[in-house]
Design an enzyme around this catalytic site. Structure first.
Site, PDB file in Angstrom:
ATOM      1  N   GLY A 172       0.869  -1.176   0.000  1.00 37.33           N
ATOM      2  CA  GLY A 172       0.000   0.000   0.000  1.00 37.33           C
ATOM      3  C   GLY A 172       0.901   1.219   0.000  1.00 37.33           C
ATOM      4  O   GLY A 172       1.586   1.492   0.992  1.00 37.33           O
ATOM      5  N   GLY A 206      -0.229   4.201  -0.497  1.00 34.78           N
ATOM      6  CA  GLY A 206      -1.125   5.334  -0.291  1.00 34.78           C
ATOM      7  C   GLY A 206      -0.604   6.248   0.804  1.00 34.78           C
ATOM      8  O   GLY A 206       0.602   6.291   1.092  1.00 34.78           O
ATOM      9  N   ALA A 207      -1.534   6.963   1.426  1.00 29.83           N
ATOM     10  CA  ALA A 207      -1.151   7.976   2.400  1.00 29.83           C
ATOM     11  C   ALA A 207      -0.331   7.383   3.559  1.00 29.83           C
ATOM     12  O   ALA A 207       0.772   7.859   3.864  1.00 29.83           O
ATOM     13  CB  ALA A 207      -2.412   8.655   2.927  1.00 29.83           C
ATOM     14  N   ARG A 229     -11.300   5.061   5.934  1.00 32.20           N
ATOM     15  CA  ARG A 229     -12.684   5.514   6.118  1.00 32.20           C
ATOM     16  C   ARG A 229     -12.876   6.939   5.635  1.00 32.20           C
ATOM     17  O   ARG A 229     -11.930   7.731   5.572  1.00 32.20           O
ATOM     18  CB  ARG A 229     -13.131   5.340   7.568  1.00 32.20           C
ATOM     19  CG  ARG A 229     -12.262   5.989   8.612  1.00 32.20           C
ATOM     20  CD  ARG A 229     -12.835   5.657   9.974  1.00 32.20           C
ATOM     21  NE  ARG A 229     -11.976   6.096  11.041  1.00 32.20           N
ATOM     22  CZ  ARG A 229     -12.400   6.320  12.273  1.00 32.20           C
ATOM     23  NH1 ARG A 229     -13.669   6.142  12.577  1.00 32.20           N
ATOM     24  NH2 ARG A 229     -11.555   6.707  13.201  1.00 32.20           N
ATOM     25  N   ARG A 252     -14.392   2.350  11.578  1.00 33.35           N
ATOM     26  CA  ARG A 252     -13.355   1.473  11.020  1.00 33.35           C
ATOM     27  C   ARG A 252     -13.951   0.103  10.667  1.00 33.35           C
ATOM     28  O   ARG A 252     -13.562  -0.535   9.704  1.00 33.35           O
ATOM     29  CB  ARG A 252     -12.222   1.289  12.040  1.00 33.35           C
ATOM     30  CG  ARG A 252     -11.464   2.586  12.343  1.00 33.35           C
ATOM     31  CD  ARG A 252     -10.461   2.366  13.464  1.00 33.35           C
ATOM     32  NE  ARG A 252      -9.663   3.545  13.755  1.00 33.35           N
ATOM     33  CZ  ARG A 252      -9.969   4.454  14.674  1.00 33.35           C
ATOM     34  NH1 ARG A 252     -11.067   4.333  15.383  1.00 33.35           N
ATOM     35  NH2 ARG A 252      -9.166   5.489  14.890  1.00 33.35           N
ATOM     36  N   ASP A 264      -2.796   5.570  18.999  1.00 30.52           N
ATOM     37  CA  ASP A 264      -3.788   6.082  19.960  1.00 30.52           C
ATOM     38  C   ASP A 264      -3.084   6.685  21.181  1.00 30.52           C
ATOM     39  O   ASP A 264      -3.533   7.694  21.736  1.00 30.52           O
ATOM     40  CB  ASP A 264      -4.745   4.961  20.384  1.00 30.52           C
ATOM     41  CG  ASP A 264      -5.505   4.386  19.193  1.00 30.52           C
ATOM     42  OD1 ASP A 264      -5.717   5.136  18.213  1.00 30.52           O
ATOM     43  OD2 ASP A 264      -5.855   3.193  19.218  1.00 30.52           O
ATOM     44  N   ARG A 288      -1.814  10.082  20.314  1.00 29.84           N
ATOM     45  CA  ARG A 288      -2.937  11.038  20.321  1.00 29.84           C
ATOM     46  C   ARG A 288      -3.344  11.370  21.754  1.00 29.84           C
ATOM     47  O   ARG A 288      -3.715  12.512  22.060  1.00 29.84           O
ATOM     48  CB  ARG A 288      -4.116  10.452  19.529  1.00 29.84           C
ATOM     49  CG  ARG A 288      -3.808  10.420  18.038  1.00 29.84           C
ATOM     50  CD  ARG A 288      -4.924   9.786  17.220  1.00 29.84           C
ATOM     51  NE  ARG A 288      -4.666   9.978  15.787  1.00 29.84           N
ATOM     52  CZ  ARG A 288      -5.193   9.232  14.830  1.00 29.84           C
ATOM     53  NH1 ARG A 288      -6.010   8.245  15.137  1.00 29.84           N
ATOM     54  NH2 ARG A 288      -4.918   9.481  13.571  1.00 29.84           N
ATOM     55  N   HIS A 344      -8.807  -0.954  18.806  1.00 30.39           N
ATOM     56  CA  HIS A 344      -8.527   0.268  18.038  1.00 30.39           C
ATOM     57  C   HIS A 344      -9.829   0.721  17.369  1.00 30.39           C
ATOM     58  O   HIS A 344     -10.026   0.561  16.162  1.00 30.39           O
ATOM     59  CB  HIS A 344      -7.432  -0.032  17.011  1.00 30.39           C
ATOM     60  CG  HIS A 344      -7.060   1.144  16.170  1.00 30.39           C
ATOM     61  ND1 HIS A 344      -6.588   2.321  16.691  1.00 30.39           N
ATOM     62  CD2 HIS A 344      -7.104   1.334  14.821  1.00 30.39           C
ATOM     63  CE1 HIS A 344      -6.355   3.174  15.709  1.00 30.39           C
ATOM     64  NE2 HIS A 344      -6.663   2.596  14.567  1.00 30.39           N
TER      65      HIS A 344
HETATM   66  N1  LIG Z   1      -4.120   1.060  12.322  1.00 29.80           N
HETATM   67  C1  LIG Z   1      -4.123   2.379  12.297  1.00 29.80           C
HETATM   68  O1  LIG Z   1      -3.833   3.025  13.299  1.00 29.80           O
HETATM   69  C2  LIG Z   1      -4.466   3.111  11.032  1.00 29.80           C
HETATM   70  C3  LIG Z   1      -4.262   4.494  10.922  1.00 29.80           C
HETATM   71  C4  LIG Z   1      -4.585   5.127   9.706  1.00 29.80           C
HETATM   72  C5  LIG Z   1      -5.096   4.381   8.648  1.00 29.80           C
HETATM   73  N2  LIG Z   1      -5.302   3.049   8.817  1.00 29.80           N
HETATM   74  C6  LIG Z   1      -5.818   2.204   7.725  1.00 29.80           C
HETATM   75  O2  LIG Z   1      -4.766   2.007   6.785  1.00 29.80           O
HETATM   76  C7  LIG Z   1      -5.360   1.715   5.503  1.00 29.80           C
HETATM   77  C8  LIG Z   1      -4.696   2.607   4.452  1.00 29.80           C
HETATM   78  O3  LIG Z   1      -5.055   3.963   4.637  1.00 29.80           O
HETATM   79  P1  LIG Z   1      -4.537   5.083   3.614  1.00 29.80           P
HETATM   80  O4  LIG Z   1      -5.019   6.366   4.140  1.00 29.80           O
HETATM   81  O5  LIG Z   1      -3.092   4.881   3.339  1.00 29.80           O
HETATM   82  O6  LIG Z   1      -5.372   4.690   2.300  1.00 29.80           O
HETATM   83  P2  LIG Z   1      -4.976   5.031   0.784  1.00 29.80           P
HETATM   84  O7  LIG Z   1      -6.221   4.839  -0.019  1.00 29.80           O
HETATM   85  O8  LIG Z   1      -4.273   6.326   0.704  1.00 29.80           O
HETATM   86  O9  LIG Z   1      -3.927   3.882   0.398  1.00 29.80           O
HETATM   87  C9  LIG Z   1      -4.267   2.528   0.317  1.00 29.80           C
HETATM   88  C10 LIG Z   1      -3.456   1.938  -0.827  1.00 29.80           C
HETATM   89  O10 LIG Z   1      -3.682   0.521  -0.848  1.00 29.80           O
HETATM   90  C11 LIG Z   1      -3.601   0.148  -2.223  1.00 29.80           C
HETATM   91  N3  LIG Z   1      -4.185  -1.193  -2.395  1.00 29.80           N
HETATM   92  C12 LIG Z   1      -5.488  -1.555  -2.413  1.00 29.80           C
HETATM   93  N4  LIG Z   1      -5.600  -2.878  -2.625  1.00 29.80           N
HETATM   94  C13 LIG Z   1      -4.360  -3.369  -2.721  1.00 29.80           C
HETATM   95  C14 LIG Z   1      -3.821  -4.661  -2.931  1.00 29.80           C
HETATM   96  N5  LIG Z   1      -4.602  -5.735  -3.072  1.00 29.80           N
HETATM   97  N6  LIG Z   1      -2.477  -4.798  -2.996  1.00 29.80           N
HETATM   98  C15 LIG Z   1      -1.661  -3.733  -2.868  1.00 29.80           C
HETATM   99  N7  LIG Z   1      -2.108  -2.470  -2.662  1.00 29.80           N
HETATM  100  C16 LIG Z   1      -3.439  -2.299  -2.593  1.00 29.80           C
HETATM  101  C17 LIG Z   1      -4.347   1.245  -2.956  1.00 29.80           C
HETATM  102  O11 LIG Z   1      -4.042   1.262  -4.346  1.00 29.80           O
HETATM  103  C18 LIG Z   1      -3.862   2.485  -2.213  1.00 29.80           C
HETATM  104  O12 LIG Z   1      -2.752   3.079  -2.838  1.00 29.80           O
HETATM  105  C19 LIG Z   1      -6.866   1.936   5.682  1.00 29.80           C
HETATM  106  O13 LIG Z   1      -7.517   0.710   5.881  1.00 29.80           O
HETATM  107  C20 LIG Z   1      -6.953   2.801   6.919  1.00 29.80           C
HETATM  108  O14 LIG Z   1      -8.198   2.668   7.576  1.00 29.80           O
HETATM  109  C21 LIG Z   1      -4.996   2.412   9.969  1.00 29.80           C
END
Ligand SMILES: NC(=O)c1ccc[n+]([C@@H]2O[C@H](COP(=O)([O-])OP(=O)(O)OC[C@H]3O[C@@H](n4cnc5c(N)ncnc54)[C@H](O)[C@@H]3O)[C@@H](O)[C@H]2O)c1
Length: 308
Positions: free
Chosen positions: A7, A9-10, A82, A88, A148, A151, A175
């Site tokens: 992933g 992403g962000a 989300r 979540r 958490d 925060r 969480h």
């Molecule tokens: N545990 C925590 O404390 C915490 C904190 C923040 C976010 N999160 C979770 O982390 C996850 C990611 O959040 P984000 O903001 O980075 O989302 P995001 O949409 O910015 O990034 C997610 C990435 O996953 C990729 N992806 C989707 N399916 C995939 C697959 N099968 N194989 C490889 N890559 C794949 C997407 O293309 C995307 O780039 C979410 O589920 C979010 O709820 C958890």
């Protein structure tokens, strides 16, 4: 030390950035399913190397798990985040399939790896990896409590009018907005209980603000947060990579600790080169025990939606 982050992403990119800046890993592989996305993020991050002074090599790949082979640590951030107003738990339908598929691909190429699960609903996704990956229990860690707790410390420092470095505190339990158990009783300012400085009402406000910490940011940002989640993950990765034996609250498979069995939920653990090296059992008050039990009930309800 090779670390894979699935992933890009962000959260995944933020996590890769913090790992690189801390300069303890030789290589970070960023993998995403979106064509060219991880390659682009990796190149952009690598162009910060001379500016930020790190030598970690960041490599981006689209879906090619062979490039993740022999990773010491793998972080799973793939899946949907989300949107404002969502819990979540509502993400389970899409994210469970992604996390199951990703973890099986990771283990195929790195059978001795340690997995850190970030995708939400994180406690249930961690449980899913336990039930499906075949990895030893000490090698599957859910990240939630470290964030958490950060925060919680932010809110405590705000209430105290103190620098965050003066403050210590920990959040255990699930969480989720209702499941978190901020241990207000044990929080301190330079070893002095925070109750010496803050009224019950103010402490209660800190507790409530902490529990909705993620939702507050999601409302402001339109998606979930990434800087603090990425930094929290990088802290766990560093503790393992550098065998630091640091204590963090993490989602961990319990086997009787805290009166709970066959559930992944936040509890303090010692992290070192073997992953979870010890689960620390705290003496909880009756109210904290009751909160931990109701938190576990919530996590079990979400686990019941999983298919193995
Ligand atoms: N545990 C925590 O404390 C915490 C904190 C923040 C976010 N999160 C979770 O982390 C996850 C990611 O959040 P984000 O903001 O980075 O989302 P995001 O949409 O910015 O990034 C997610 C990435 O996953 C990729 N992806 C989707 N399916 C995939 C697959 N099968 N194989 C490889 N890559 C794949 C997407 O293309 C995307 O780039 C979410 O589920 C979010 O709820 C958890």
């Amino acid at each position: 030390m090779k670390v894979t982050v699935v992933g890009a992403g962000a959260v995944g990119a933020s996590c890769a950035e913090y790992i690189a800046i801390k300069n303890f890993a030789s290589e970070v592989v960023l993998l995403d399913i979106k064509e060219g996305f991880a390659e682009g993020k990796a190149m952009d991050l690598m162009q910060t190397a001379s500016l930020n002074g790190f030598d970690t090599r960041i490599v981006g790949v689209t879906g090619d798990y062979s490039k993740t082979a022999d990773s010491d640590i793998c972080v799973i951030t793939s899946g949907i985040p989300r949107k404002p107003g969502m819990t979540r738990e509502e993400l389970i339908g899409i994210n469970a399939g992604i996390v199951k598929d990703v973890s099986s691909n990771l283990v195929k190429h790195s059978p001795n790896t340690i997995i850190i699960v970030v995708s939400n609903p994180m406690d249930s996704m961690t449980y899913l990896v336990h039930k499906t990956s075949g990895l030893d229990k000490n090698k599957i860690i859910g990240m939630g409590g470290a964030l958490d707790s950060a925060r919680f410390k932010y809110r405590l420092a705000e209430a105290l009018g103190a620098p965050i470095s003066d403050v210590d505190g920990m959040v255990i339990g699930g969480h989720s907005d209702t499941g978190m158990v901020p241990l207000t009783r044990l929080a301190t300012r330079n070893s002095v209980p925070v109750s010496n400085f803050l009224s019950d009402d103010r402490l209660n406000q800190v507790l409530e603000d902490t529990k909705v910490g993620g939702a507050t940011l999601t409302k402001l940002l339109g998606t979930s947060a990434w800087y603090a989640p990425g930094a929290a993950v990088s802290g766990l990765v560093q503790a393992i990579a550098c065998d630091q034996k640091k204590m963090f609250p993490c989602s961990v498979m319990l086997d009787g600790e805290y009166g709970l069995k066959d559930i992944c939920i936040g509890a303090p653990v010692i992290l070192g080169r073997n992953g979870i090296e010890k689960i620390v059992e705290l003496e909880l008050s009756d109210a904290e025990k009751a909160h931990m039990q109701s938190s576990a009930e919530g996590v079990r309800k979400t686990n019941d939606l999983l298919e193995f």
